[in-house]
Design an enzyme around this catalytic site. Structure first.
Site, mmCIF file in Angstrom:
data_model
loop_
_atom_site.group_PDB
_atom_site.id
_atom_site.type_symbol
_atom_site.label_atom_id
_atom_site.label_comp_id
_atom_site.label_asym_id
_atom_site.label_seq_id
_atom_site.Cartn_x
_atom_site.Cartn_y
_atom_site.Cartn_z
ATOM 1 N N CYS A 80 0.832 -1.201 0.000
ATOM 2 C CA CYS A 80 0.000 0.000 0.000
ATOM 3 C C CYS A 80 0.866 1.251 0.000
ATOM 4 C CB CYS A 80 -0.866 0.009 1.249
ATOM 5 S SG CYS A 80 -1.805 -1.492 1.424
ATOM 6 N N ARG B 22 3.042 0.510 -6.277
ATOM 7 C CA ARG B 22 3.244 -0.319 -5.080
ATOM 8 C C ARG B 22 2.034 -1.185 -4.775
ATOM 9 N NH1 ARG B 22 7.165 1.907 -1.348
ATOM 10 N NH2 ARG B 22 6.077 0.712 0.213
ATOM 11 N N TRP C 106 -3.190 -2.424 -1.598
ATOM 12 C CA TRP C 106 -2.897 -3.774 -2.070
ATOM 13 C C TRP C 106 -3.525 -4.682 -1.019
ATOM 14 C CZ3 TRP C 106 -0.188 -8.103 -0.285
ATOM 15 C CH2 TRP C 106 0.157 -9.051 -1.261
ATOM 16 N N ASN D 103 -0.417 0.973 6.051
ATOM 17 C CA ASN D 103 0.334 0.012 5.256
ATOM 18 C C ASN D 103 0.919 -1.001 6.235
ATOM 19 O OD1 ASN D 103 2.081 -1.317 3.522
ATOM 20 N ND2 ASN D 103 3.587 0.327 3.477
ATOM 21 N N GLY D 104 0.666 -2.282 6.027
ATOM 22 C CA GLY D 104 1.182 -3.296 6.957
ATOM 23 C C GLY D 104 0.080 -4.267 7.336
ATOM 24 N N GLU E 102 15.284 -16.779 -12.883
ATOM 25 C CA GLU E 102 14.908 -15.367 -13.001
ATOM 26 C C GLU E 102 14.104 -15.129 -14.288
ATOM 27 O OE1 GLU E 102 14.666 -12.980 -11.134
ATOM 28 O OE2 GLU E 102 14.659 -11.187 -12.366
ATOM 29 N N LYS F 199 10.305 -13.707 -14.291
ATOM 30 C CA LYS F 199 9.912 -12.499 -15.040
ATOM 31 C C LYS F 199 8.708 -12.793 -15.910
ATOM 32 C CE LYS F 199 11.445 -10.191 -13.307
ATOM 33 N NZ LYS F 199 12.346 -10.019 -12.222
ATOM 34 N N GLU G 160 5.445 -13.376 -13.818
ATOM 35 C CA GLU G 160 4.968 -12.160 -13.142
ATOM 36 C C GLU G 160 4.169 -11.252 -14.062
ATOM 37 O OE1 GLU G 160 7.613 -10.060 -9.928
ATOM 38 O OE2 GLU G 160 8.846 -10.575 -11.631
ATOM 39 N N HIS H 9 14.775 -35.832 -15.415
ATOM 40 C CA HIS H 9 14.279 -36.451 -14.172
ATOM 41 C C HIS H 9 12.828 -36.089 -13.882
ATOM 42 C CE1 HIS H 9 18.272 -37.934 -13.257
ATOM 43 N NE2 HIS H 9 18.752 -36.730 -13.536
ATOM 44 N N LYS I 21 5.176 -3.717 -5.586
ATOM 45 C CA LYS I 21 6.611 -3.489 -5.776
ATOM 46 C C LYS I 21 7.405 -3.853 -4.538
ATOM 47 C CE LYS I 21 10.301 -2.338 -7.874
ATOM 48 N NZ LYS I 21 10.826 -3.343 -8.818
HETATM 49 O O1 M6R Z 1 12.656 -5.250 -2.776
HETATM 50 P P1 M6R Z 1 13.159 -6.668 -2.705
HETATM 51 O O2 M6R Z 1 14.321 -6.901 -3.593
HETATM 52 O O3 M6R Z 1 13.439 -7.097 -1.288
HETATM 53 O O4 M6R Z 1 11.950 -7.529 -3.230
HETATM 54 C C1 M6R Z 1 12.003 -8.925 -3.249
HETATM 55 C C2 M6R Z 1 10.918 -9.512 -4.119
HETATM 56 O O5 M6R Z 1 9.655 -9.157 -3.636
HETATM 57 C C3 M6R Z 1 11.049 -9.015 -5.557
HETATM 58 O O6 M6R Z 1 12.295 -9.329 -6.096
HETATM 59 C C4 M6R Z 1 9.950 -9.641 -6.441
HETATM 60 O O7 M6R Z 1 10.152 -11.002 -6.577
HETATM 61 C C5 M6R Z 1 9.922 -8.916 -7.779
HETATM 62 N N1 M6R Z 1 8.575 -8.668 -8.162
HETATM 63 C C6 M6R Z 1 10.625 -9.655 -8.862
HETATM 64 O O8 M6R Z 1 10.486 -9.088 -10.101
#
Ligand code: M6R
Length: 608
Positions: A2, A27, A74, A100-101, A481, A485, A488, A504, A603
């Site tokens: 948030c 965010r 969020w 936020n939290g 990674e 990507k 996501e 396997h 984010k």
């Molecule tokens: O801000 P951070 O690097 O601690 O965040 C960690 C993950 O939440 C972040 O890398 C997330 O997986 C991203 N959306 C990846 O693209």
């Protein structure tokens, strides 16, 4: 997660808060709202959806107010509905709260309040805070906030207003980010500096459980024990342009294309090409502890965890120093063998990830030395760690992390080089690695020139339902990674595997509808990966291969080949991840997805 913005001062608060929310929308973005204070009455507007909708709603009413708090949500407790959108008010409508939290004990607090007749109108944990503050209020908002929060277990960044004290915003935080900023007869509170940068670069970082009070004449802060605190004002050094798109269609694309510069920035003043080593000022005094530690850990989440995996492989291969990588979310719950002789590195772009902060706390409780690799200057992780290295990637707005990843790996490479030289790597090898690192920005530039070709390939695969990414050694985390990507931002299911593991199990999935991305540079496992590609082709899978420039052999078996310049295993992950970032970007665009704000994501994940 948030986003929070608050304003008090000589101007109309409404456009300031709306603009701030728009900058924070990356965010969290399922609903939003604003509470505005007028001398006699408090006004509330909320929408499910984007801040632009809230903006048009407010424009119709021509609302103006000198004090306002806003929120972009969020969802954690309750779906993204009008009722659950912030700000939340007390039953009498006098207190408004943005949060936020997560309040972990909200259920028992709620039950207690309900049994005494309180009626809640949302499913959120936040409304409980509004209720507690209202109950504790006897004419002084900060005192009521302090009293209310003494009953709360959990994490929070909060901004609160009360109708009976119309010229005041009270804010506080615990475990979630919150800053205040000072302008010219105007004062701000926000969960991220990006929200208020347009108005002020003079920022005050609020400490855990400190209370900030904003009035039209200034800002005051009280410690967790209610002593007045004289807080330092920090000057923000990045510009607004750095958080704007600069002609690119999406932030993610801008960030992918900025990597030659951001990688250079991560190395600047640190790589020592004349001597074949590196100098990392922030942790130079910790190098002895790192060398002599009984154990070294990287802890992180998501993409930062992938950077940690690469760091582990490099530490072990080049510096011959044993190392472990832990998901931050698992670290504190699995009784790790961490003690005073351990060094724990927390890696985080945002520096606000709740799981990573919890892992840091766990490591500290076990008396380990805790260091950070962070992007956001002054973030909670930067402040909670003993020492650290900033990656200097600049603000990353796209939810999918790209430039932060390559900068994290660059910093880990520098650190490895430093340690490896101290552990006996020859100067000759150090010089070769330094030279390869110096060439990285130029080589990344070379890879980026293939964007159009990658966009064409993306069109052919945009309707796939699954993808498999294969890589070996240091390219296995790159495969992870690449898969992360893709899933996501395009919502295509994707998995990363060490290439040889395919036989396997995952091989059972392969048929003509299954695209495989095979990372196959000419290194010592090249022949083995070629065999894996043959195995895929024999089962009619479609192969997009990532290969070393000039490799013609692979062209005969793969359906498509993306080239990267020849690289040492030291620099390979940075180069190899770039085409994978572009591939996911173009697939997502082709599928019409919201690239910068993918569904359900945020984010910085500031809840555990
Ligand atoms: O801000 P951070 O690097 O601690 O965040 C960690 C993950 O939440 C972040 O890398 C997330 O997986 C991203 N959306 C990846 O693209």
């Amino acid at each position: 997660m948030c986003g929070i913005v608050g304003y008090i001062g000589k101007n109309n608060a409404v456009p300031v808060v709306i603009q701030g929310l728009q900058r924070l929308e990356y965010r969290g973005y399922d609903s939003c709202g604003i509470a505005m204070m007028h001398p006699e009455i408090m006004n509330l507007e909320k929408v499910t959806g984007k801040v632009s909708e809230l903006q048009s709603q407010l424009a119709q009413q021509k609302t103006s107010s000198p004090v306002a708090i806003g929120h972009t949500r969020w969802a954690t407790h309750g779906p993204p509905t009008f009722q659950n959108a912030h700000p939340h008010t007390s039953q009498d409508g006098k207190v408004a709260v943005v949060h936020n939290g997560i309040i972990e004990n909200y259920k028992s607090l709620k039950d207690g309040l309900e049994s005494s007749g309180y009626v809640f109108s949302s499913e959120t944990d936040t409304e409980v805070i509004a209720a507690l503050i209202s109950k504790a209020y006897h004419g002084n908002l900060e005192e009521a906030v302090r009293e209310a929060l003494s009953h709360v277990v959990g994490a929070y960044g909060l901004a609160i207003i009360h109708q009976d004290e119309p010229e005041k915003i009270v804010c506080t935080r615990k475990g979630a980010p919150l800053i205040m900023a000072v302008g010219d007869d105007e004062f701000f509170v926000a969960s991220d500096v990006a929200a208020i940068l347009h108005y002020s670069k003079d920022v005050i970082y609020l400490g855990n459980e400190e209370i900030g009070i904003l009035t039209p004449s200034g800002v005051t802060t009280y410690s967790e024990t209610d002593e007045p605190v004289d807080k330092k004002i920090h000057k923000i050094t990045f510009n607004l342009e750095e958080i704007e798109k600069g002609g690119y269609e999406h932030f993610m694309l801008k960030e992918i294309f900025s990597q030659p510069q951001t990688i250079y920035d991560a190395m600047r003043g640190r790589l020592q090409p004349e001597t074949g080593t590196a100098f990392l000022g922030g942790i130079d005094h910790m190098i002895g502890s790192l060398l002599h530690a009984d154990q070294r850990y990287f802890t992180a989440c998501g993409t930062s965890w992938h950077a940690g995996l690469i760091g582990e492989m490099m530490f072990e291969q080049f510096a011959r120093l044993p190392c472990e990588v832990e998901y931050a979310s698992e670290f504190r719950y699995r009784e790790p063998l961490v003690d005073a002789k351990s060094v724990v590195f927390a890696i985080s772009q945002s520096g606000e990830t709740a799981d990573t902060l919890a892992a840091i706390q766990e490591a500290k409780n076990r008396e380990a030395t805790v260091l950070g690799i962070c992007n956001v200057v002054g973030s909670s992780i930067a402040r909670e760690t003993e020492a650290g290295v900033y990656i200097h990637a600049g603000p990353e707005i796209g939810v999918a992390s790209t430039k932060a990843f390559t900068s994290q790996v660059t910093v880990l490479s520098l650190l490895t080089l430093k340690l490896a030289r101290l552990m006996g790597m020859s100067k000759e090898d150090g010089l070769e690695i330094s030279q390869a690192m110096q060439q990285l920005p130029e080589n990344v530039e070379w890879v980026l020139k293939q964007a159009d070709q990658i966009a064409e390939i993306a069109k052919l695969y945009a309707d796939a339902s699954n993808f498999l990414y294969l890589g070996r050694g240091v390219n296995f985390p790159v495969a992870l990674e690449g898969a992360l990507k893709l899933k996501e931002i395009s919502y295509i299911h994707a998995e990363g595997y060490p290439a040889a593991e395919m036989k396997h199990g995952p091989i059972a999935l392969i048929d003509k509808s299954m695209p495989i991305v095979a990372i196959a540079p000419q290194d010592r496992t090249y022949d083995k990966i070629l065999s894996n590609i043959e195995e895929v082709k024999a089962r009619h899978g479609r192969v997009i291969a990532l290969a070393t420039e000039g490799d013609t052999r692979i062209k005969e078996i793969a359906d498509h080949v993306l080239y990267v310049p020849p690289a040492l295993s030291f620099t390979a992950p940075i180069l190899n991840v770039i085409p994978l970032q572009l591939l996911s970007y173009y697939v997502a665009v082709e599928r019409g997805c919201n690239v910068d704000q993918p569904r359900n994501l945020a984010k910085s994940v500031t809840v555990e």
